[in-house]
Motif scaffolding. Sequence first.
Motif, mmCIF file in Angstrom:
data_model
loop_
_atom_site.group_PDB
_atom_site.id
_atom_site.type_symbol
_atom_site.label_atom_id
_atom_site.label_comp_id
_atom_site.label_asym_id
_atom_site.label_seq_id
_atom_site.Cartn_x
_atom_site.Cartn_y
_atom_site.Cartn_z
ATOM 1 N N ASP A 182 -8.583 -3.791 -2.849
ATOM 2 C CA ASP A 182 -7.976 -2.897 -1.853
ATOM 3 C C ASP A 182 -8.874 -1.706 -1.534
ATOM 4 O O ASP A 182 -8.966 -1.282 -0.386
ATOM 5 C CB ASP A 182 -6.613 -2.402 -2.362
ATOM 6 C CG ASP A 182 -5.578 -3.517 -2.337
ATOM 7 O OD1 ASP A 182 -5.786 -4.494 -1.585
ATOM 8 O OD2 ASP A 182 -4.587 -3.429 -3.097
ATOM 9 N N GLU A 207 -12.677 -11.005 2.551
ATOM 10 C CA GLU A 207 -11.448 -11.821 2.620
ATOM 11 C C GLU A 207 -11.750 -13.277 2.271
ATOM 12 O O GLU A 207 -10.976 -13.933 1.583
ATOM 13 C CB GLU A 207 -10.803 -11.712 4.012
ATOM 14 C CG GLU A 207 -10.303 -10.316 4.371
ATOM 15 C CD GLU A 207 -9.437 -9.654 3.288
ATOM 16 O OE1 GLU A 207 -8.687 -10.368 2.579
ATOM 17 O OE2 GLU A 207 -9.543 -8.410 3.125
ATOM 18 N N MET A 211 -5.865 2.036 -8.132
ATOM 19 C CA MET A 211 -5.923 1.182 -6.945
ATOM 20 C C MET A 211 -6.646 -0.111 -7.294
ATOM 21 O O MET A 211 -7.541 -0.120 -8.149
ATOM 22 C CB MET A 211 -6.695 1.929 -5.844
ATOM 23 C CG MET A 211 -6.559 1.353 -4.473
ATOM 24 S SD MET A 211 -7.207 2.551 -3.276
ATOM 25 C CE MET A 211 -6.998 1.621 -1.784
ATOM 26 N N ASP A 212 -6.251 -1.182 -6.655
ATOM 27 C CA ASP A 212 -6.913 -2.468 -6.890
ATOM 28 C C ASP A 212 -8.348 -2.414 -6.345
ATOM 29 O O ASP A 212 -8.609 -1.786 -5.307
ATOM 30 C CB ASP A 212 -6.126 -3.575 -6.192
ATOM 31 C CG ASP A 212 -6.775 -4.922 -6.409
ATOM 32 O OD1 ASP A 212 -6.545 -5.520 -7.467
ATOM 33 O OD2 ASP A 212 -7.552 -5.365 -5.521
ATOM 34 N N ARG A 216 -11.377 -2.932 0.859
ATOM 35 C CA ARG A 216 -10.780 -3.114 2.195
ATOM 36 C C ARG A 216 -10.697 -1.773 2.924
ATOM 37 O O ARG A 216 -10.925 -1.677 4.114
ATOM 38 C CB ARG A 216 -9.373 -3.703 2.059
ATOM 39 C CG ARG A 216 -9.371 -5.172 1.675
ATOM 40 C CD ARG A 216 -7.949 -5.723 1.634
ATOM 41 N NE ARG A 216 -7.966 -7.155 1.383
ATOM 42 C CZ ARG A 216 -7.270 -7.756 0.406
ATOM 43 N NH1 ARG A 216 -6.484 -7.057 -0.399
ATOM 44 N NH2 ARG A 216 -7.348 -9.064 0.240
ATOM 45 N N LYS A 217 -10.397 -0.758 2.143
ATOM 46 C CA LYS A 217 -10.222 0.575 2.716
ATOM 47 C C LYS A 217 -11.551 1.153 3.205
ATOM 48 O O LYS A 217 -11.603 1.843 4.227
ATOM 49 C CB LYS A 217 -9.650 1.483 1.619
ATOM 50 C CG LYS A 217 -9.363 2.877 2.026
ATOM 51 C CD LYS A 217 -7.860 3.080 2.072
ATOM 52 C CE LYS A 217 -7.520 4.233 2.984
ATOM 53 N NZ LYS A 217 -6.172 4.095 3.506
#
Lengths: 792, 283, 158
Positions: A403, A435, A399-400, A406-407
């Motif tokens: 990301d 962001e 996974m990035d 963000r999760k």
Amino acid sequence: MTGPINPFDKPNSYIGRSVERADAKRLTQGRGQYVDDLQLPRMVHAAFVRSPFAHAEILSIDKQVAEKAPGVVAVFAGADLTDHVTPYVGILTHLQGLRSPPQMPLAIDRARWQGEPVAMVVAQSRALAEDACDLIEIDYKPIDAACDVESALAPDAVVIHDEYQNNLAWERVVDAGDVDGAFARADVTVVERTFTFARHTGVTLETRASVVEFNPSDETLIWHYSGQAPHMMQAIVAKHLGMQEENVRIIARDVGGSFGIKIHTYGDEFATAAAAKILGRPVKFVADRNESFSTDIHARDHRVTGRIGVDKDGSIVGLEIDDLTGIGPYSMYPRSSGIECNQILNLTGAPYAIDNYRARGTIVFQNKNMMCQYRAVGHPVAMAVADGLLEGAAHEIGMDVVDIRRKNLLRDDVYPTSSAAGMKFDDLSHQKALEKLVELMDYNGLRRDQKEARENGIYRGIGFVSMVEVTNPSPMFYGVGGASISAQDGASVRLDATGALHVSVSITEQGQGTNTIIAQIAAGIFGVDLDRVKVTTGDTATTPYGGGTWASRGAGIGGEAVLLASNALKEQVLDVAAVILQASPETLDIKDGAIVDLADENERMPLSDLGKIVYYRGNELPSDLAPELIATRHYRVTDFPFVFTNGAMAAHVEVDIETGFVKVLDFWAVEDCGRVINPKLVDEQIRGGVVQGIGGALYEECLYSDDGQLLNASMADYLVPMAAEMPDIQVAHIETPTKTSVLGAKGAGEAGTGGAPAAVMNAVNDALRPMQASIYQMPMTPQRVLKALGTV
Amino acid sequence: MKVADFHYERPDSLAKALVLLSRDDADVQALAGGQSLMPMMNFRLAQPDTLVDLNALEELRGIREAANHIEIGAMTRYAMLEASDLVRKHIPLFSIALPHIAHSAIRNRGTIGGSAALADPAAEMPALLIALNATITAVSTSGERKIAAKDFFLGLYETALDEGELIKSISVPKALIENRFGFYELTRRHGDYAMAGVAIAAQHMAPLTGLRIVFFGVSDRPLDVTAIAETLEGQSATDTDIVEAACRAIGNQSLHGDLNADAATKTHLAQVVLRRALRGMNA
Amino acid sequence: MTQTCTITMTVNGEIVSQQVPTRMNLVDFLRNEVGLTGSHVGCEHGVCGACTIEVDGVAVRGCLLLAVQADQASVTTIEGLANNPTGRALQNAFQKHNALQCGFCTPGMLASAVEYVEGGGSPERTAIREHISGNYCRCTGYQSIVDAIADVLENASS
């Protein structure tokens, strides 16, 4: 409250403006006033003999020859001070179980770290005092030293304090939810890493410095002090020198950097104060650089094993850490040496939504210099562990790294909320900050560049950290544990006869720009030109009682006190103006140094006229009017133990895989410290903090031999970041004012230092990934990187 | 800390200085630029009885051109070397290396003779002097003698100078048009002592001939590795097999670790700087 | 007994003549005997750069020079910097860019900056960073210092 509801949006508000610091003008012209600049009549100078051994019995001290040496006024050994200084113990009751034996300024019978002061010479000059130090005969019997943290608790380890059975200072366990259950789930990937953080020290460019003067005729003592917490010092000096607190005055003028170093009880400084009292004349002690390295508090030195569990979607299901640290032979007084470990337990994983969390902290005594709170206490460790594990897990499940954040980052709409470790959060913006960071740095572009560079054999890496910072602490930090450390601050704002404002406030200036932001707040809230505001800080005789500047509390707490006092004074002034102008106070305002009509801002009377009437021509006022042109207000944080800030940072590095050298190419920091009072000063705090954090990540380490000798106690050998290797740092802000105050300011001073190590470490590991190499030991020196690569 | 007391002399002639330095009843120390001795005295690690300040000795200062070499007075400061057209023209290796030596304020005082006499194995200058086949003229009350740089540096802070002897001047052969020079060092921060560094002088580049390759920061003295020079002799510096063979020759040397790098790391870094210095010469 | 020596030097244009212990270094002399406390003592081993001052036109470490070695010299300290247009321009630029926090490194940093600007230094940031790499600043992270020096150089060239 009079005037508009939100005073910050007024066109003449100074809040939010990058005004220049008045202090900068002085300091660029060589007009600073640092402690060592002070020369007082009959002043004498102290120098210390320090233990050359990490652990030794002191069999005898022969002072006779030294006492007769040229220029010598007095020689003191530890036993000579027992009637003058009472012992101090560095524990806080809310760190339950933390133990530490009583300390005295100079070692008595046994020295427990190399550099511990053993004897003091007071002489006509520092050079003569040092000459005489060489003439003191001390007979030591070296004892095996317990230096290594890992083996300090072994059954055969030398026990440093006879009154204890072992070298354990403190243990704490946090256990929330069900970590074992979460890790055992079939769909969960568990990643484990062991992180090592070296000992650092603050390396303030001005070393610790004191001039203490005692007047026997009225039993008053003045301590010219280079430090951050005058009232704390006043309380502990009075307590341990057996004086009434009101007879102790602490004055801190310009301070050449502090970073948490100059906020503790140092034996050499207390011996200096005792000598001044005994001799009845001023005594100066300025640590030289060698003394600074070997006796200024050190920090970090943590070994943390951490495990994180994530499910297939990248959601964190559990986090577990085990922290082991050594604090030297005692817990530092009065703040204790338990806070850093405690913070690590409290803060690891704090930016993320984690239900299952287990943390263990173990603190041991060791025969090395004492450890205590240095800038960003615990944060660099907590953030590097959590974000190091998280990026490790992201790669494990493909996974990035953005990301996965963000999760898992706390959503911006969940506040108020609490972490598994019990931290209360409000007004944070993790998602927004991330962001903004991704946009600011052009994340996708960097990833493309990275891929291209790798094809050309150039290894660049991008690393992130999402973080919280403890700021604006309430009494729950120290006061609750029994320390004489104030969490509230006071400000007095006075209008003089010419319309100028005089502000005195209990927070202090060490270069952050405290004096400037205080002036901005007072000028903006009250309504005068900035250059008509004089600010006084750093003097217990002339400022209201308060905590000082530490834990990123100056702007948030001291600033709010100034805001409240300025508003109060404004109301008082408008009441007087209303009488003079025969108007209603609600219809008046103050703008640009004059009383104006609120409605149309037409000038009614300059403040200088009002001042003159009140001070000189009181006969013109009605006799039932009692004008008060001074207001004092105090402020403390209630409802929350701390006001957290949050930030997101990223580092872009290049690793020379042939040499192991790491170059930081770029660094970005997005910080939410609530309302920004002076953007330039905040940005500078963050940049300076980032560079100290890069120092921790790449350079800084107190190197000790196995028998406890500090090997790199010089500026040539202890490396701090210098200009040539540092990148330009881009800073951006999200402003989510804290609801705990009107001002809405949170702290910002420690964010960079707390966050940068994690971002740099993650970036280095990102760069090393094609070689399947990784490093979790700081500083990431060339040799360590080469070892990680398997080259050497 | 403050300096321990000492007796101070500032002779105005070399002859007087030599008489002062010839005293053997006391610890007499010559003071050149002071950029290394003064820190040691400030820390009381050095406590000479008498300090003989050489800074008034104009006869020890200056850069002069001779037929085949450049004669540099021992008290010539680094900044003067940096600014000198003679140095730029005739000692190109100095011009490459000087900006890497410490910092401007240090170079403004530090002298070439002081650096040579100190013989710090991490410093650049001793290695440069060996690579350039310089000759050191030592002087004492008994007269002058010349010492080849390769025979001058004997160990950690140890030189071939006898008690009472001073460096008078250093003569560096003029570079010939066909000579090539290389220099590379790895410092963690600009101006720091190197973790590893190398200075190279070659009479010819293609093929390589007459090489002197001297490492610094990796041993207790500048390391003149003849085995490497022999490996490369008559070869091409662009031949990677040959360069790698030269690098392997370093592995046979016993290098010294320090606080930040063990001997294995030093060996590896010495190989890296050699590779990079040769690459720089090719460019 | 401590050896002393009478020395005479010009400090910021003013002649100072005084007896000093020969072991006293120049920065201690300026601070404690002349009363010019603007130059700071940060390490006493020539590394931190806080004591950097101008002696006979070049920047040197005040802690590595004995006061007696500056006999007959002309010394400029931070207090005299404003007499020189470059010095004044740099002081102003440091204020404008907030190129200092605690201010302890500033006197030495300015002395190095004056040397750089007067020596025809380039406004390129890497070159500025290299030149000031012998001066420690523990507060700013250096960026604002580079901004200030670059500002002066760019204004001079425009």
